[in-house]
Enzyme design. Structure first.
Site, mmCIF file in Angstrom:
data_model
loop_
_atom_site.group_PDB
_atom_site.id
_atom_site.type_symbol
_atom_site.label_atom_id
_atom_site.label_comp_id
_atom_site.label_asym_id
_atom_site.label_seq_id
_atom_site.Cartn_x
_atom_site.Cartn_y
_atom_site.Cartn_z
ATOM 1 N N ASN A 77 26.658 15.409 -3.142
ATOM 2 C CA ASN A 77 26.359 16.646 -2.407
ATOM 3 C C ASN A 77 25.378 17.500 -3.176
ATOM 4 O O ASN A 77 25.267 17.406 -4.401
ATOM 5 C CB ASN A 77 27.649 17.438 -2.159
ATOM 6 C CG ASN A 77 28.079 18.224 -3.379
ATOM 7 O OD1 ASN A 77 27.657 19.359 -3.588
ATOM 8 N ND2 ASN A 77 28.900 17.617 -4.225
ATOM 9 N N CYS A 139 28.902 22.058 -12.289
ATOM 10 C CA CYS A 139 28.043 21.747 -11.152
ATOM 11 C C CYS A 139 26.673 21.248 -11.614
ATOM 12 O O CYS A 139 25.952 21.965 -12.308
ATOM 13 C CB CYS A 139 27.896 23.025 -10.341
ATOM 14 S SG CYS A 139 27.791 22.690 -8.621
ATOM 15 N N CYS A 386 37.144 -14.999 -12.982
ATOM 16 C CA CYS A 386 37.628 -15.735 -11.801
ATOM 17 C C CYS A 386 38.680 -14.932 -11.051
ATOM 18 O O CYS A 386 38.697 -14.898 -9.822
ATOM 19 C CB CYS A 386 38.169 -17.103 -12.205
ATOM 20 S SG CYS A 386 39.420 -17.042 -13.498
ATOM 21 N N CYS A 390 38.126 -13.771 -7.094
ATOM 22 C CA CYS A 390 38.964 -14.501 -6.125
ATOM 23 C C CYS A 390 39.373 -13.555 -5.005
ATOM 24 O O CYS A 390 39.864 -12.462 -5.256
ATOM 25 C CB CYS A 390 40.211 -15.044 -6.813
ATOM 26 S SG CYS A 390 41.330 -15.859 -5.658
HETATM 27 C C1 LIG Z 1 30.531 19.468 -1.328
HETATM 28 C C2 LIG Z 1 31.145 19.705 -2.673
HETATM 29 C C3 LIG Z 1 31.067 20.933 -3.233
HETATM 30 C C4 LIG Z 1 31.624 21.161 -4.452
HETATM 31 N N1 LIG Z 1 31.600 22.415 -4.939
HETATM 32 C C5 LIG Z 1 32.213 22.687 -6.118
HETATM 33 C C6 LIG Z 1 32.313 24.007 -6.582
HETATM 34 O O1 LIG Z 1 31.854 24.941 -5.947
HETATM 35 N N2 LIG Z 1 32.933 24.227 -7.754
HETATM 36 C C7 LIG Z 1 33.465 23.220 -8.498
HETATM 37 O O2 LIG Z 1 34.043 23.467 -9.555
HETATM 38 N N3 LIG Z 1 33.404 21.941 -8.076
HETATM 39 C C8 LIG Z 1 32.792 21.656 -6.893
HETATM 40 N N4 LIG Z 1 32.795 20.365 -6.442
HETATM 41 C C9 LIG Z 1 33.369 19.299 -7.256
HETATM 42 C C10 LIG Z 1 34.820 19.011 -6.882
HETATM 43 O O3 LIG Z 1 35.649 20.126 -7.102
HETATM 44 C C11 LIG Z 1 35.413 17.844 -7.696
HETATM 45 O O4 LIG Z 1 35.334 18.142 -9.054
HETATM 46 C C12 LIG Z 1 34.673 16.558 -7.468
HETATM 47 O O5 LIG Z 1 34.350 16.413 -6.106
HETATM 48 C C13 LIG Z 1 35.476 15.307 -7.935
HETATM 49 O O6 LIG Z 1 36.667 15.144 -7.229
HETATM 50 P P1 LIG Z 1 36.821 14.105 -5.976
HETATM 51 O O7 LIG Z 1 36.382 12.783 -6.458
HETATM 52 O O8 LIG Z 1 38.269 14.187 -5.572
HETATM 53 O O9 LIG Z 1 35.922 14.600 -4.882
HETATM 54 C C14 LIG Z 1 32.248 20.122 -5.183
HETATM 55 C C15 LIG Z 1 32.326 18.858 -4.599
HETATM 56 C C16 LIG Z 1 31.793 18.648 -3.349
HETATM 57 C C17 LIG Z 1 31.902 17.311 -2.719
#
Ligand SMILES: Cc1cc2nc3c(=O)[nH]c(=O)nc-3n(C[C@H](O)[C@H](O)[C@H](O)COP(=O)(O)O)c2cc1C
Ligand SMILES: Cc1cc2nc3c(=O)[nH]c(=O)nc-3n(C[C@H](O)[C@H](O)[C@H](O)COP(=O)(O)OP(=O)(O)OC[C@H]3O[C@@H](n4cnc5c(N)ncnc54)[C@H](O)[C@@H]3O)c2cc1C
Ligand code: SF4
Lengths: 434, 444
Positions: A77, A139, A386, A390
């Protein structure tokens, strides 16, 4: 049914399943419905500083990787932190917390790396009655260019500094969310620990480009013909997250620091694995985004059933059970010898094991004219390829050779003592040490 | 008033236009892209895959399925067509349950094979829909080859020879090319005039001239052909039909199944085809099943197939027997017709039960009667019109290796030649292999 009540860094929730800070926790409407569905806690979508909120792109913000039958394996994202006014979020958080006192409500925060900015926002968050805060240092896109998110998370000194400010201006638990986009996860974790963090949570998303449109030559998701790297999450990132959780759990410098495990948790089993490697609870984003809030019911029921079957009484009891078994390669027992064994009744004669071993491994599988596949023990190095290729689960297994049995490959009997690389005669440092 | 399934006698128009349409629409509708992806994903990409060996044309099935998986159906089609230029027709008509899908490891393991035939259709349809012809012709060699019979064997041979740069003249006695693809295969297996579309597409290679309405023995003679062409390939199929040899076989409404099927295939308007209320089909092969099922689909009230031996000896596969049963066809085994009853037209048939004995099939003496106003004979086709001077093997043209006959420069393949099952895919394989042999011999 095992009681799933979890205490994490001093925060109690009815189960260890929290929604990670992301679209599922973006607003009151979602969070109320998530709590109704059974989530134990939520980390509210990351808040920014007072003032005009950030703006998101107005074109697609997700890219994806699919497996068979379009099962979503990985999602990426380019969304930013909340694009709603701070005031609105705070009001909503206060209302929800008041109505759901038994659930965990954590405020995720990302403001510029200046003391004044943190000092300004923390009291306002405290007023909502939230149970704690999570510092979003993870992020990888959009915010990092502005000196926030993973731009902070990649510099341990900044992590320590900001964590200290938070401990100073806020008196409830401070969780530091780590970015996986670094070389060694232990450094940021240690920094958080040194700054006084009550816990770390990880992983945030992994910098990624999921695909390229070969007609327009634009990375996906494409915004007017251009794309930028996004953050990868979902089942595909789980192995990366598990390793990072384990690295922190077994690092003596961060011993005992609570860990909230995040990254690809999709089923109860994923959650159990995170717990076993040292997490105190888990956070989920992609699974909820793929299947809706109801998935938590499978996760809770499955975990509880498994705990009953195993006789575990609490989540805390499970935490860290596998941590001591995570070790460095050099300490693995070289006297542990196995051989692949093919169950001829289960074999469907596809020959994939043969192709894999013959072409890319150790030429240790024989194929007869009637398509019977057998392992040549004298060639098998027990690599396990293997088993992995499998298509029939349980058809090929690895048999441990008992002590005293001769390994036909080396002609030597299996020793019952433990011997690792540090002791091996081929290891120059081993000999030097003697 | 319109006729119905209850109208006595052999009459047309028993059904409503919608029923005709539904009954004769695609039996196994094509996959959409998602269905194909899901089906393709089930393939294990076996090493030295059993399905490949089972395919008479040895298509690299795991490879083409993987090409579909990775979103390249046209590349998949090339993989198919390189081995089998009529891969589109074969995808529709092959009894895959007795060929590739029978030995699929997933059939053996779970009783549910990878749907190879339908995937093959998905790929070939995609390529044909895209237009154009996927293969290029080699520089012209100046060699000329005559092919007699434009069925699958002849077409396959013609294409391969043309691809190698030879000039081919393809003669056929009938008005349209395609052989049994055009005149024999059940209508619901090859809808929308696919046989003709496929021939037109195949001709895209260039270098092939088709001359219809030219029968060997009437308009053409082997000696002349041998004199004017560098090589001759005979692919005349089995134009004759076996008779029951019972008195009264010429009674009205007793007919060869293949004629009925051919009439049905050529009918512009199915409501014009007359069919009985009580239809009996004699035989146990694909032709019998097709005649029986299509009678039922045309609105016959009762359709019964009667086969002289046990069910396990029927050459129609279990899948086809089930298909017949699902359409309401009753199958009686272990009985032979002995007498036709009826003055001007057929009214009933008397049968005698049979049993297998160490000395062969024997009639038991017990009899029964079936009400019948129409009877189709489907007890086998036979070679008809083979030129003098060729050695025969049984009732077919004797061939060795890749279709070599007893005469120099004359090859034969498909149903008319010895060896191999009488199947479309086998005819394609034999035509292709003969072409390679002809090419090798002409180019030394
Ligand atoms: C669309 C989207 C927006 C996200 N926005 C944030 C956010 O604003 N703050 C944050 O700490 N993590 C954000 N994340 C990360 C998620 O909190 C999380 O750490 C990450 O998706 C891994 O977990 P998952 O595999 O269960 O999705 C975002 C993830 C997605 C998919
Ligand atoms: C009713 C029926 C249904 C069938 N269904 C299936 C099926 O579902 N799947 C399957 O795999 N197989 C099926 N078969 C078998 C399959 O159709 C044949 O095996 C295949 O068509 C043989 O190909 P061929 O080229 O050898 O002969 P044909 O297809 O018979 O072609 C021979 C061609 O030669 C021409 N010809 C004959 N004599 C002369 C002559 N003297 N001069 C000039 N031209 C001549 C004919 O007009 C014809 O065009 C079916 C057969 C029948 C009869
Ligand atoms: S040609 Fe027929 S037998 Fe061969 S792969 Fe295709 S469907 Fe199967």
């Amino acid at each position: 049914m095992a009681d799933l009540t979890t205490e994490f860094a001093g925060i109690t929730s009815p189960n260890p399943f929290w929604l990670a800070s992301a679209p599922p926790t973006d607003k009151e409407y979602n969070v109320r419905r998530a709590f109704e569905a059974g989530w134990g806690g939520v980390v509210w979508k990351t808040l920014g500083a007072e003032g005009p909120p950030v703006v998101n792109v107005n074109g697609p913000r997700y890219g994806a990787v699919w497996g068979a039958d379009r099962r979503l394996l990985g999602l990426n994202n380019i969304e930013l932190i909340t694009d709603r006014p701070l005031e609105t979020n705070l009001e909503e958080m206060a209302r929800v917390k008041a109505d759901y006192p038994d659930r965990a409500l954590i405020a995720s925060i990302m403001v510029p790396c200046e003391e004044a900015a943190w000092k300004a926002i923390l009291p306002r968050v405290a007023e909502t009655g939230a149970d704690g805060i999570e510092l979003n240092f993870g992020c990888p896109h959009g915010m990092s260019e502005r000196g926030m998110g993973s731009a902070v998370g990649q510099v341990p000194e900044y992590i320590e500094m900001v964590t200290r400010w938070c401990k100073e201006y806020y008196d409830k638990p401070v969780i530091v969310k780590l970015t996986p986009n670094i070389t060694d996860i232990r450094y940021p974790a240690r920094a958080a620990h040194n700054g006084g963090a009550d816990a770390v949570s990880l992983i945030n998303t992994v910098s990624s480009i999921t695909s390229v449109n070969l007609d327009t030559m634009s990375p996906e998701p494409s915004i007017d013909g251009k794309g930028s790297h996004g953050g990868y999450c979902g089942p595909a990132v789980k192995p990366i997250a598990l390793n990072m959780v384990a690295e922190i759990a077994r690092d003596p410098e961060t011993a005992g620091l609570p860990i909230s495990g995040i990254g690809g948790v999709t089923t109860w089993r994923d959650a159990a694995e995170f717990l076993a490697l040292g997490a105190g609870n888990v956070q989920v984003c992609t699974a909820a985004m793929t299947y809706g809030f109801k998935v938590v019911q499978e996760m809770a029921a499955g975990l509880s059933q498994w705990m009953d079957d195993k006789g575990y009484k609490s989540v805390a009891e499970v935490t860290g059970l596998a941590t001591p078994n995570v070790t460095d390669w050099q300490y693995l027992n070289l006297n542990f010898i196995t051989k692949a064994e093919i169950d001829q009744d289960a074999c469907i004669k596809c020959g994939r094991c043969y192709a894999a071993c013959e072409d890319t491994s150790h030429q240790a599988i024989a194929m007869s004219a009637d398509r019977t596949f057998t392992v040549k023990d004298e060639e098998c190095v027990a690599c396990n390829l293997c088993v992995n290729v499998c298509p029939v689960e349980g058809c090929i297994t690895m048999r441990e050779l008992p002590t005293g049995e001769t390994d036909p490959r080396t002609g030597k009997p299996v020793q019952d003592d433990y011997a690792n690389w540090t002791m091996h005669p081929n290891n120059p440092s081993a000999q030097a040490a003697e | 008033m319109r006729n119905s399934h209850l109208t006595p006698g052999v009459v047309p128009g028993r059904l409503s236009p919608d029923d005709y349409h539904d009954n004769f629409s695609d039996k196994a509708p094509p996959f959409d892209a998602h269905e194909a992806a899901v089906a393709a994903d089930r393939c294990y990409f076996c090493h030295d895959a059993p399905c490949m060996t089972a395919c008479p044309t040895t298509i690299d099935i795991p490879l083409f399925i993987r090409e579909i998986q990775t979103g390249q159906p046209k590349a998949a089609a090339r993989t198919i067509l390189e081995q089998n230029i009529l891969g589109g027709m074969c995808a529709r008509v092959c009894p895959t349950e007795q060929l590739c899908e029978e030995v699929c490891v997933r059939e053996v393991a779970e009783g549910k094979p990878v749907e190879i035939g339908r995937l093959q259709r998905f790929a070939t349809d995609a390529l044909m829909a895209a237009g154009g012809h996927p293969f290029a012709r080699a520089p012209e060699t100046g060699k000329r080859i005559a092919i007699v019979g434009a069925g699958p064997a002849g077409l396959s041979c013609a294409h391969r020879l043309a691809m190698h740069g030879h000039d081919v003249v393809l003669y056929d006695a009938r008005a349209k090319p395609g052989g049994l693809n055009e005149y024999g295969i059940a209508a619901y297996k090859t809808v929308n005039d696919f046989a003709q579309a496929e021939v037109a597409w195949l001709m895209g290679i260039g270098g092939i001239t088709i001359e219809t309405g030219k029968a060997l023995g009437r308009d053409l003679h082997l000696d002349t052909l041998r004199g004017t062409f560098d090589a001759v390939f005979l692919a005349i199929g089995l134009a004759g039909v076996n008779a029951l040899r019972i008195d009264g076989e010429e009674t009205t409404h007793i007919r060869d199944a293949v004629d009925f099927i051919s009439e049905l295939r050529q009918a512009g308007d199915l409501s014009k085809i007359a069919v009985g209320r009580d239809v009996v089909v004699i035989g146990g092969g694909m032709t019998a099943v097709d005649a029986a099922v299509q009678s039922k689909l045309l609105g016959a009230e009762h359709v019964t197939m009667v086969y002289r031996r046990g069910r396990e000896r029927m050459s129609a596969s279990e899948h086809e027997q089930d298909h017949a049963a699902s359409k309401g066809v009753r199958i009686i085994t272990g009985a032979v017709p002995v007498r036709f009853i009826g003055k001007d037209a057929l009214e009933a048939i008397e049968f005698r039960y049979t049993e297998e004995t160490p000395d062969g099939l024997r009639e038991t003496g017990q009899t029964f009667r079936l009400k019948a106003d129409q009877l189709f004979k489907a007890i086998g086709q036979s070679l008809d019109g083979a030129p003098q001077g060729l050695d025969l093997c049984g009732r077919k043209i004797a061939v060795t290796g890749p279709g070599r006959t007893s005469l120099p420069n004359v090859w034969a393949g498909g149903d008319c030649a010895s060896g191999g099952d009488d199947l479309t895919v086998t005819a394609v394989a034999e035509g292709r292999d003969a072409a390679e042999d002809i090419h090798a011999q002409l180019m030394v």
